[in-house]
Design an enzyme around this catalytic site. Structure first.
Site, mmCIF file in Angstrom:
data_model
loop_
_atom_site.group_PDB
_atom_site.id
_atom_site.type_symbol
_atom_site.label_atom_id
_atom_site.label_comp_id
_atom_site.label_asym_id
_atom_site.label_seq_id
_atom_site.Cartn_x
_atom_site.Cartn_y
_atom_site.Cartn_z
ATOM 1 N N ARG A 67 5.725 3.072 -5.612
ATOM 2 C CA ARG A 67 4.488 3.273 -6.097
ATOM 3 C C ARG A 67 3.884 3.761 -7.266
ATOM 4 O O ARG A 67 4.121 4.102 -7.431
ATOM 5 C CB ARG A 67 3.937 4.034 -4.986
ATOM 6 N N HIS A 68 3.119 2.538 -7.533
ATOM 7 C CA HIS A 68 2.437 3.165 -9.151
ATOM 8 C C HIS A 68 1.777 4.221 -8.812
ATOM 9 O O HIS A 68 1.932 5.491 -8.105
ATOM 10 C CB HIS A 68 1.282 1.945 -9.022
ATOM 11 N N GLU A 70 -1.550 -5.171 -3.804
ATOM 12 C CA GLU A 70 -1.567 -4.874 -3.040
ATOM 13 C C GLU A 70 -2.778 -5.857 -2.215
ATOM 14 O O GLU A 70 -2.918 -6.724 -2.190
ATOM 15 C CB GLU A 70 -2.282 -3.427 -3.278
ATOM 16 N N HIS A 88 2.385 -1.352 -4.881
ATOM 17 C CA HIS A 88 1.465 -0.402 -3.940
ATOM 18 C C HIS A 88 2.052 -0.123 -2.553
ATOM 19 O O HIS A 88 2.582 -0.678 -1.685
ATOM 20 C CB HIS A 88 -0.026 -1.290 -3.927
#
Length: 221
Positions: A20-21, A94, A161
């Site tokens: 995930r970012h 996302e 995401h």
């Protein structure tokens, strides 16, 4: 696919690492992001740097990111540390939250109380352009399976995401994204590791090895 030595066959392991970012201002402020293109904030860049330092100890063979800036920048920071170029694929965007993107939970609850209650109960919410869970899960899973099939024996890293990753993992495990609730969400710059079952190296059947590993995790995945 397998390799052999002295008549012994060893399976070739392909790894899928989903990251995930890092944090954004919307994450910090509790706003629903969806496909709004929000950059990393200073904390998010620090998280990505910590993740990059640990991942570089056992670097992936390729890195693919969502084209949204927060994921792409996280991937670029990791890629620079690993000496791996980054490509993008819109399949890893996302989940779209339609009219709710950019809003806080209390704002959504106040303006759409019935729809918010349905969403919290994991029921469909029609009319607001919110992407259905199974659609997200299948688009992420299909793209991941293609990468796995094209990179047998390698480590594939996808930077994306929270909702997209959780729903994608659910689909990869053969569960129904509409009903399965057995996975917690990933925190910023945390990662999960999957691999195909030996009986199906195409990635159609996967197992989850690790979930929600922190940015500075340095053990073998």
């Amino acid at each position: 696919m397998s390799t052999s030595h002295a008549g012994v066959h060893h399976p070739v392991h392909t790894r899928l690492v989903l990251v995930r970012h890092g944090q954004t201002d919307h994450n910090r402020d509790g706003r629903l992001q969806g496909q709004v293109d929000i950059p990393l904030n200073a904390t998010g860049r620090k998280q990505a740097a910590r993740a990059a330092a640990s991942i570089a100890q056992n670097p992936p063979d390729l890195i693919v990111a969502s084209p949204l800036d927060r994921a792409h920048e996280t991937a670029r920071i990791i890629g620079a540390a690993c000496g791996v170029a980054v490509t993008t694929d819109a399949a890893f965007l996302e989940r779209s939250f339609g009219a709710w993107e950019g809003l806080r939970g209390e704002e959504i609850r106040g303006r759409w109380p019935q729809e918010h209650a349905a969403w919290r109960a994991h029921r469909p919410v029609p009319g607001l352009d919110i992407e259905e869970r199974h659609v997200v899960g299948e688009r992420v899973a299909a793209a991941a399976r293609s990468l796995i099939a094209e990179n047998t024996g390698g480590t594939v890293m996808v930077v994306a995401h929270g909702a997209a990753i959780t729903l994608g993992i659910t689909a990869l495990l053969g569960e129904d994204p509409e009903t399965f609730r057995g996975l917690g969400g990933l925190e910023n710059c945390h990662r999960s590791v999957l691999e195909p079952l030996v009986s199906d190296p195409s990635g159609q059947a996967m197992r989850l090895l690790s979930h929600n590993l922190p940015p500075d995790f340095t053990g073998a995945p």
